[in-house]
Write a protein that holds these residues in place. Structure first.
Motif, PDB file in Angstrom:
ATOM      1  N   MET A   1     -36.770  46.412 -52.121  1.00 12.26           N
ATOM      2  CA  MET A   1     -37.767  45.984 -53.074  1.00 12.26           C
ATOM      3  C   MET A   1     -39.140  46.078 -52.414  1.00 12.26           C
ATOM      4  SD  MET A   1     -38.246  42.223 -54.779  1.00 12.26           S
ATOM      5  CE  MET A   1     -37.230  42.368 -56.211  1.00 12.26           C
ATOM      6  N   ALA A   2     -40.106  46.576 -53.137  1.00 16.16           N
ATOM      7  CA  ALA A   2     -41.457  46.726 -52.615  1.00 16.16           C
ATOM      8  C   ALA A   2     -42.252  45.454 -52.862  1.00 16.16           C
ATOM      9  CB  ALA A   2     -42.129  47.907 -53.295  1.00 16.16           C
ATOM     10  N   LEU A   3     -43.160  45.173 -51.959  1.00 11.96           N
ATOM     11  CA  LEU A   3     -44.055  44.028 -52.080  1.00 11.96           C
ATOM     12  C   LEU A   3     -45.266  44.479 -52.877  1.00 11.96           C
ATOM     13  CD1 LEU A   3     -44.559  41.104 -51.145  1.00 11.96           C
ATOM     14  CD2 LEU A   3     -45.653  42.059 -49.127  1.00 11.96           C
ATOM     15  N   ALA A   4     -45.524  43.850 -54.016  1.00 12.87           N
ATOM     16  CA  ALA A   4     -46.632  44.245 -54.883  1.00 12.87           C
ATOM     17  C   ALA A   4     -47.615  43.098 -55.013  1.00 12.87           C
ATOM     18  CB  ALA A   4     -46.115  44.647 -56.261  1.00 12.87           C
ATOM     19  N   ALA A   5     -48.890  43.441 -55.112  1.00  8.71           N
ATOM     20  CA  ALA A   5     -49.929  42.425 -55.261  1.00  8.71           C
ATOM     21  C   ALA A   5     -51.135  43.015 -55.951  1.00  8.71           C
ATOM     22  CB  ALA A   5     -50.331  41.884 -53.889  1.00  8.71           C
ATOM     23  N   ARG A   6     -51.881  42.164 -56.617  1.00 10.58           N
ATOM     24  CA  ARG A   6     -53.209  42.512 -57.126  1.00 10.58           C
ATOM     25  C   ARG A   6     -54.189  41.823 -56.215  1.00 10.58           C
ATOM     26  NH1 ARG A   6     -51.706  41.632 -63.216  1.00 10.58           N
ATOM     27  NH2 ARG A   6     -50.899  43.694 -63.651  1.00 10.58           N
ATOM     28  N   LEU A   7     -55.049  42.588 -55.617  1.00 16.13           N
ATOM     29  CA  LEU A   7     -55.965  42.045 -54.616  1.00 16.13           C
ATOM     30  C   LEU A   7     -57.376  41.911 -55.158  1.00 16.13           C
ATOM     31  CD1 LEU A   7     -54.766  44.151 -51.554  1.00 16.13           C
ATOM     32  CD2 LEU A   7     -53.982  41.886 -52.280  1.00 16.13           C
ATOM     33  N   ASN A   8     -58.052  40.867 -54.682  1.00 19.25           N
ATOM     34  CA  ASN A   8     -59.477  40.709 -54.965  1.00 19.25           C
ATOM     35  C   ASN A   8     -60.245  41.708 -54.109  1.00 19.25           C
ATOM     36  OD1 ASN A   8     -59.199  38.469 -56.757  1.00 19.25           O
ATOM     37  ND2 ASN A   8     -58.810  37.185 -54.973  1.00 19.25           N
ATOM     38  N   PRO A   9     -61.462  42.066 -54.502  1.00 19.40           N
ATOM     39  CA  PRO A   9     -62.267  42.968 -53.663  1.00 19.40           C
ATOM     40  C   PRO A   9     -62.411  42.387 -52.249  1.00 19.40           C
ATOM     41  CG  PRO A   9     -63.286  42.689 -55.816  1.00 19.40           C
ATOM     42  CD  PRO A   9     -62.160  41.702 -55.745  1.00 19.40           C
ATOM     43  N   GLY A  10     -62.176  43.226 -51.253  1.00 20.17           N
ATOM     44  CA  GLY A  10     -62.285  42.814 -49.863  1.00 20.17           C
ATOM     45  C   GLY A  10     -61.070  42.068 -49.322  1.00 20.17           C
ATOM     46  N   GLU A  11     -60.065  41.881 -50.136  1.00 12.98           N
ATOM     47  CA  GLU A  11     -58.849  41.160 -49.724  1.00 12.98           C
ATOM     48  C   GLU A  11     -57.775  42.164 -49.330  1.00 12.98           C
ATOM     49  OE1 GLU A  11     -56.583  37.433 -51.686  1.00 12.98           O
ATOM     50  OE2 GLU A  11     -56.483  39.263 -52.891  1.00 12.98           O
ATOM     51  N   THR A  12     -57.068  41.881 -48.235  1.00 11.26           N
ATOM     52  CA  THR A  12     -55.960  42.738 -47.819  1.00 11.26           C
ATOM     53  C   THR A  12     -54.643  42.153 -48.303  1.00 11.26           C
ATOM     54  OG1 THR A  12     -55.536  41.571 -45.735  1.00 11.26           O
ATOM     55  CG2 THR A  12     -57.234  43.323 -45.703  1.00 11.26           C
ATOM     56  N   LEU A  13     -53.593  42.944 -48.205  1.00 12.63           N
ATOM     57  CA  LEU A  13     -52.259  42.450 -48.554  1.00 12.63           C
ATOM     58  C   LEU A  13     -51.887  41.265 -47.668  1.00 12.63           C
ATOM     59  CD1 LEU A  13     -49.658  42.690 -50.203  1.00 12.63           C
ATOM     60  CD2 LEU A  13     -48.851  44.368 -48.519  1.00 12.63           C
ATOM     61  N   GLY A  14     -52.218  41.341 -46.386  1.00  9.04           N
ATOM     62  CA  GLY A  14     -51.952  40.222 -45.481  1.00  9.04           C
ATOM     63  C   GLY A  14     -52.690  38.957 -45.894  1.00  9.04           C
ATOM     64  N   SER A 169     -37.579  29.657 -60.440  1.00  7.13           N
ATOM     65  CA  SER A 169     -38.930  29.073 -60.460  1.00  7.13           C
ATOM     66  C   SER A 169     -39.687  29.409 -59.189  1.00  7.13           C
ATOM     67  CB  SER A 169     -38.843  27.553 -60.625  1.00  7.13           C
ATOM     68  OG  SER A 169     -38.234  27.221 -61.844  1.00  7.13           O
ATOM     69  N   THR A 170     -39.024  29.319 -58.046  1.00  7.83           N
ATOM     70  CA  THR A 170     -39.664  29.648 -56.768  1.00  7.83           C
ATOM     71  C   THR A 170     -40.077  31.116 -56.751  1.00  7.83           C
ATOM     72  OG1 THR A 170     -38.336  27.955 -55.655  1.00  7.83           O
ATOM     73  CG2 THR A 170     -39.368  29.627 -54.253  1.00  7.83           C
ATOM     74  N   HIS A 171     -39.183  31.983 -57.197  1.00  5.78           N
ATOM     75  CA  HIS A 171     -39.509  33.411 -57.262  1.00  5.78           C
ATOM     76  C   HIS A 171     -40.703  33.642 -58.201  1.00  5.78           C
ATOM     77  CE1 HIS A 171     -39.024  37.727 -57.310  1.00  5.78           C
ATOM     78  NE2 HIS A 171     -39.058  37.679 -58.629  1.00  5.78           N
ATOM     79  N   ALA A 172     -40.714  32.970 -59.340  1.00  7.73           N
ATOM     80  CA  ALA A 172     -41.797  33.152 -60.310  1.00  7.73           C
ATOM     81  C   ALA A 172     -43.141  32.698 -59.735  1.00  7.73           C
ATOM     82  CB  ALA A 172     -41.489  32.391 -61.599  1.00  7.73           C
ATOM     83  N   VAL A 173     -43.147  31.584 -59.010  1.00  5.49           N
ATOM     84  CA  VAL A 173     -44.394  31.092 -58.414  1.00  5.49           C
ATOM     85  C   VAL A 173     -44.921  32.100 -57.390  1.00  5.49           C
ATOM     86  CG1 VAL A 173     -45.336  29.305 -56.889  1.00  5.49           C
ATOM     87  CG2 VAL A 173     -43.950  28.653 -58.868  1.00  5.49           C
ATOM     88  N   ILE A 174     -44.038  32.647 -56.574  1.00  7.19           N
ATOM     89  CA  ILE A 174     -44.447  33.646 -55.580  1.00  7.19           C
ATOM     90  C   ILE A 174     -44.963  34.898 -56.288  1.00  7.19           C
ATOM     91  CG2 ILE A 174     -43.636  35.172 -53.729  1.00  7.19           C
ATOM     92  CD1 ILE A 174     -41.593  32.884 -53.033  1.00  7.19           C
ATOM     93  N   TRP A 175     -44.235  35.355 -57.288  1.00  5.58           N
ATOM     94  CA  TRP A 175     -44.607  36.553 -58.033  1.00  5.58           C
ATOM     95  C   TRP A 175     -45.994  36.378 -58.658  1.00  5.58           C
ATOM     96  CZ3 TRP A 175     -45.764  37.907 -63.066  1.00  5.58           C
ATOM     97  CH2 TRP A 175     -45.701  39.269 -63.365  1.00  5.58           C
ATOM     98  N   LEU A 176     -46.207  35.227 -59.310  1.00  3.85           N
ATOM     99  CA  LEU A 176     -47.510  34.971 -59.938  1.00  3.85           C
ATOM    100  C   LEU A 176     -48.621  34.893 -58.901  1.00  3.85           C
ATOM    101  CD1 LEU A 176     -46.604  32.350 -62.669  1.00  3.85           C
ATOM    102  CD2 LEU A 176     -47.567  34.632 -63.044  1.00  3.85           C
ATOM    103  N   GLY A 177     -48.362  34.218 -57.795  1.00  2.22           N
ATOM    104  CA  GLY A 177     -49.365  34.100 -56.742  1.00  2.22           C
ATOM    105  C   GLY A 177     -49.791  35.448 -56.200  1.00  2.22           C
ATOM    106  N   MET A 178     -48.861  36.361 -56.100  1.00  2.82           N
ATOM    107  CA  MET A 178     -49.185  37.693 -55.594  1.00  2.82           C
ATOM    108  C   MET A 178     -49.977  38.513 -56.610  1.00  2.82           C
ATOM    109  SD  MET A 178     -48.184  37.855 -52.483  1.00  2.82           S
ATOM    110  CE  MET A 178     -48.188  39.607 -52.099  1.00  2.82           C
ATOM    111  N   ARG A 179     -49.965  38.113 -57.853  1.00  4.23           N
ATOM    112  CA  ARG A 179     -50.630  38.896 -58.890  1.00  4.23           C
ATOM    113  C   ARG A 179     -51.889  38.250 -59.454  1.00  4.23           C
ATOM    114  NH1 ARG A 179     -45.900  40.071 -57.809  1.00  4.23           N
ATOM    115  NH2 ARG A 179     -45.053  42.138 -58.052  1.00  4.23           N
ATOM    116  N   LEU A 180     -52.119  36.962 -59.195  1.00  6.52           N
ATOM    117  CA  LEU A 180     -53.340  36.311 -59.673  1.00  6.52           C
ATOM    118  C   LEU A 180     -54.529  36.846 -58.907  1.00  6.52           C
ATOM    119  CD1 LEU A 180     -52.260  32.570 -59.910  1.00  6.52           C
ATOM    120  CD2 LEU A 180     -52.630  34.159 -61.790  1.00  6.52           C
ATOM    121  N   ARG A 181     -55.605  37.025 -59.587  1.00 11.83           N
ATOM    122  CA  ARG A 181     -56.826  37.423 -58.898  1.00 11.83           C
ATOM    123  C   ARG A 181     -57.995  36.766 -59.605  1.00 11.83           C
ATOM    124  NH1 ARG A 181     -55.456  42.525 -61.687  1.00 11.83           N
ATOM    125  NH2 ARG A 181     -57.230  43.040 -62.998  1.00 11.83           N
ATOM    126  N   SER A 182     -59.057  36.564 -58.862  1.00 12.50           N
ATOM    127  CA  SER A 182     -60.206  35.865 -59.425  1.00 12.50           C
ATOM    128  C   SER A 182     -61.152  36.803 -60.162  1.00 12.50           C
ATOM    129  CB  SER A 182     -60.957  35.112 -58.327  1.00 12.50           C
ATOM    130  OG  SER A 182     -61.347  36.003 -57.322  1.00 12.50           O
TER     131      SER A 182
END
Length: 191
Positions: A1-14, A169-182
């Motif tokens: 499974m790949a790690l996916a995220a939506r990043l804010n400008p200037g933010e890295t995956l780390g 629920s734990t998976h959903a919280v992690i998933w949402l956190g990786m995709r939320l952006r400001s």
């Protein structure tokens, strides 16, 4: 499974992983605080173990907070909600007693460990500081899982109730956190 995220400008995956994991550790602190409070009446024999787990989770939260500070990053927007959810979950399962407490830890840690190992794979060679922080924590999270799993009665009711709800629920919280952006951010996927 790949790690996916939506990043804010200037933010890295780390950066994003550190933010989400920091919020998750805050939620874990709140779970163990609430469980320990109710365990005084419902499962007093678990207090030393819950105290040790709470100490570990506070340390994990501090590791991620220090890494965020080093990076000049703010905490995740989900930090407050993870704490609130943790108190509610910890209170409910603490009221239910030792089997519900143990089943909750097993379900959460199984999901968290899977995600942290995936994060290590995605960040190895890309963000060594994030990998170091994650590796410092994984062994203690595994210990929480294993000790709690040993407490569960074979064929017990609580794992059947708690595992699918808390794991999802734990998976959903992690998933949402990786995709939320400001603001408008780039979507990335790491292998």
């Amino acid at each position: 499974m790949a790690l996916a995220a939506r990043l804010n400008p200037g933010e890295t995956l780390g950066d994003r992983v550190m933010k989400v994991d920091h919020a998750g550790e805050h939620g874990a602190v709140c779970i163990y605080l609430a469980q320990a409070w109710f365990a005084r009446w419902r499962a007093p024999d678990m207090l030393p173990e819950l105290g040790r787990f709470l100490e570990h989770e506070r340390g994990h939260r501090a590791i991620f907070a220090a890494e965020l500070a080093r990076r000049g990053q703010r905490r995740c927007r989900s930090y407050f909600w993870c704490g609130l959810g943790g108190f509610v979950l910890g209170g409910l399962t603490g009221l239910a007693g030792r089997q519900a407490i143990a089943a909750t830890t097993v379900a959460i840690e199984r999901t968290v460990l899977r995600h942290m190992r995936e994060q290590v794979r995605a960040l190895t060679g890309v963000d060594d500081a994030a990998v170091t922080a994650l590796r410092r924590i994984i062994a203690e999270e595994q210990e929480h899982h294993d000790l709690s799993e040993a407490r569960l009665r074979p064929g017990g009711l609580w794992p059947k109730i708690v595992d699918p709800i808390v794991g999802a629920s734990t998976h959903a919280v992690i998933w949402l956190g990786m995709r939320l952006r400001s603001s408008k951010g780039a979507r990335i996927r790491a292998r």
